[in-house]
Design a protein around this motif. Structure first.
Motif, PDB file in Angstrom:
ATOM      1  N   HIS A 140       0.757   1.947   2.814  1.00  0.00           N
ATOM      2  CA  HIS A 140       1.010   2.530   4.132  1.00  0.00           C
ATOM      3  C   HIS A 140       0.209   3.832   4.250  1.00  0.00           C
ATOM      4  O   HIS A 140       0.646   4.884   3.761  1.00  0.00           O
ATOM      5  CB  HIS A 140       2.493   2.830   4.314  1.00  0.00           C
ATOM      6  N   GLN A 166       6.100  -1.062  -1.939  1.00  0.00           N
ATOM      7  CA  GLN A 166       5.695  -0.208  -0.824  1.00  0.00           C
ATOM      8  C   GLN A 166       5.075   1.085  -1.361  1.00  0.00           C
ATOM      9  O   GLN A 166       5.711   1.830  -2.111  1.00  0.00           O
ATOM     10  CB  GLN A 166       6.902   0.118   0.055  1.00  0.00           C
ATOM     11  N   SER A 168       2.728   4.731  -0.582  1.00  0.00           N
ATOM     12  CA  SER A 168       2.158   5.692   0.360  1.00  0.00           C
ATOM     13  C   SER A 168       1.927   7.003  -0.370  1.00  0.00           C
ATOM     14  O   SER A 168       2.394   7.196  -1.493  1.00  0.00           O
ATOM     15  CB  SER A 168       3.102   5.928   1.549  1.00  0.00           C
TER      16      SER A 168
END
Length: 577
Positions: A140, A166, A168
């Motif tokens: 992300h 996920q 980031s």
């Protein structure tokens, strides 16, 4: 993943039994059970943790160390560190050490993985591994403003966009972060769905091996649960994913290992495999501690002020912002050629050529790291406000702290682990990383002297130096300089390093891929199958034949992705029970 009772677990027939519900084990289980016709059982000694701030909140990193979620292993006394015994954490929890670590996600250099392939491990070079790195990731990116302000540079072609993990950049950064980049640039540095079933067991005691033709074959696992011993069967394969300490130990307990070691422990040798538990390579580290500008927001504020911690928790739960989203992420990897004198590197190359125990291929790979053309980041530096390692305890300071961590990314020392001492059979494993010992360790220590001096140079350079008030560790005796700025008191530096070096808990290599030399140099082949045992694989950090210039988490996920892909490709027929 449904967690069931031991009785329910034993009533099921499993295609695959996975020993260890950690980073690699759960990733393998998830991939295998994407096929609804495959049944997977996972055995994990630790509990499920849900809602524990020490695991789920980024800024609480380190708080789970030394708790029941940690195996709390220790090393044997280390002669190279003055006989000190070091803490050696490991995740005793569903999720393994990924539930304990500091959330650093990076990959090694291309050459790290190409070196594995050069040893004869076909399919383990950079180009072959990249798809498996990407398969794990769902990246992300933040907006252009943040990318520009905090130099969040990335190549979108090299990152995964639809994987389960996920990723980031940090939501917020400490006040020192931008200063770090500017300082390193000024110095010329480089920044380099079917569910498995799980049972919580007290401990896995043995991989059950039975004759199958002219070889042994894994057929199941013996484990204890609530003081009762049980056996679970695997119809296709047993997969060891217990990590670089536990996986070799379980092989030894099952009769796979060095006959001399097994005999001393009273264990029948079924497969003579001399490299089990050997070839341990760990990232070690030390830290310089500074007094810093007291007006800057500092993570240590939360450690010493209950009100500040409560306010930070409230802010995190309301908006997932604030100091509990800040992680120590001012990191760089620097080649030795940037600051180590050429004559010292030449001596290092000559030393590598004389060290026994390396194959000619490994000797060549390690020697090239010290050559004039080497560009792999061989030393990792991390700076951030706060003393964020719980095992570094310098003398109390009058002001707020900052710390610079110094970590060789590709050390030369090798150690061992397993059932190598009294009590090691069913007690704690004997972990002996051999820091600063032997020819390997002497070389590491000499290089660390140069690395420590360069760390001092970084923190003495602007603009980072603008927030540093004084240095508390090492003491002044180890930083006295001559008129030209060079430090000649080598022994003072060495002594400080011996007294302050600890593990960074990145052990690899104890069940390494053997490459062209096979069982003489390793424990598993390039498809992660244990030499001499059918239906048994190892899928975790222990299979890495050489250490990498990165934190391990991303690579362990890639190993799990590649390992599960190979298991599905091979898809052995079910055994007849």
């Amino acid at each position: 993943m449904p967690i069931v009772t031991s009785a329910e677990f034993l009533r099921r027939e499993f295609d695959y039994l996975i020993v260890g519900g950690g980073t690699a084990g759960l990733a393998v289980a998830a991939r295998l059970t994407e096929d609804p016709d495959i049944t997977v059982g996972v055995l994990e000694a630790g509990p499920i943790v849900d809602g524990d701030a020490a695991v789920s909140i980024p800024g609480c990193y380190g708080e789970s160390l030394g708790t029941p979620l940690d195996w709390q292993f220790q090393t044997t006394p280390q002669p190279g560190l003055g006989g000190r015994v070091l803490n050696w954490p490991g995740g005793k929890v569903l999720g393994g050490s990924s539930a304990l670590n500091f959330m650093t996600w990076n990959r090694g250099n291309r050459e790290d993985y190409n070196a594995w392939e050069k040893l004869g491990n076909r399919g383990w070079g950079w180009n072959d591994l990249l798809p498996f790195f990407k398969k794990t990731e769902h990246f992300h990116p933040k907006g252009p403003r943040s990318q520009d302000e905090y130099q969040e540079h990335f190549d979108p072609r090299a990152l995964g966009i639809d994987g389960p993990v996920q990723l980031s950049y940090a939501r917020q950064y400490s006040p020192s972060h931008k200063l770090w980049h500017e300082t390193l640039n000024a110095l010329g540095g480089r920044h380099e769905q079917a569910a498995p079933f799980g049972v919580e067991c007290r401990v896995v005691e043995e991989i059950e091996l039975r004759p199958e033709g002219d070889e042994w074959a894994a057929c199941g696992v013996k484990f204890k649960h609530e003081n009762e011993q049980h056996s679970a069967l695997a119809l296709r394969e047993v997969i060891l994913s217990a990590g670089s300490v536990q996986s070799p130990r379980l092989l030894e307990l099952s009769g796979v290992g060095n006959p001399k070691i097994l005999s001393r422990a009273g264990i029948q040798t079924k497969v003579e495999s001399p490299c089990v538990g050997e070839n341990m390579q760990d990232h070690f580290m030390t830290a310089m501690i500074f007094e810093v500008d007291p007006t800057l927001e500092n993570p240590d504020d939360l450690k010493f002020s209950a009100d500040a911690k409560t306010a930070a928790l409230d802010l995190y739960h309301k908006s997932q912002t604030g100091p509990l989203t800040v992680l120590p992420c001012s990191i760089c990897y620097v080649p030795f050629q940037h600051f180590v004198p050429p004559e010292t590197l030449a001596v290092a190359q000559a030393t590598i050529a004389r060290i026994d125990g390396y194959s000619s291929e490994e000797r060549s790979i390690r020697s090239q790291r010290f050559g004039p053309q080497a560009r792999v980041g061989q030393i990792e530096y991390i700076f951030d406000l706060g003393n964020w390692n719980p095992f570094f305890k310098p003398q109390p300071l009058s002001g707020k702290k900052g710390s610079t961590h110094i970590k060789p990314a590709t050390p030369t020392d090798t150690g061992s682990t397993g059932i190598r001492q009294s009590g090691g059979v069913m007690g704690s494993p004997a972990i002996d990383p051999q820091y600063y010992c032997g020819q390997h360790g002497e070389l590491d220590l000499e290089l660390m002297v140069h690395c420590a001096r360069f760390a001092h140079k970084i923190c003495d350079a602007q603009p980072l130096a603008s927030i540093i008030r004084s240095r508390a560790s090492p003491p002044a005796v180890a930083s006295q300089s001559t008129a030209n700025g060079e430090n000649n008191d080598d022994e003072a530096w060495r002594q400080w390093l011996r007294e302050n070096t600890i593990s960074d808990w990145h052990p690899v290599g104890t069940c390494a891929m053997g490459g062209r030399k096979g069982i003489e140099a390793g424990v598993v082949d390039a498809r992660l199958r244990v030499y001499g045992v059918r239906r048994l694989r190892v899928v975790d950090a222990s299979v890495m034949p050489l250490q990498i210039s990165a934190h391990l988490q991303a690579t362990v996920y890639a190993i799990a992705e590649k390992g599960s892909s190979m298991i599905l490709e091979d898809r052995l027929p079910r055994r007849h029970v």
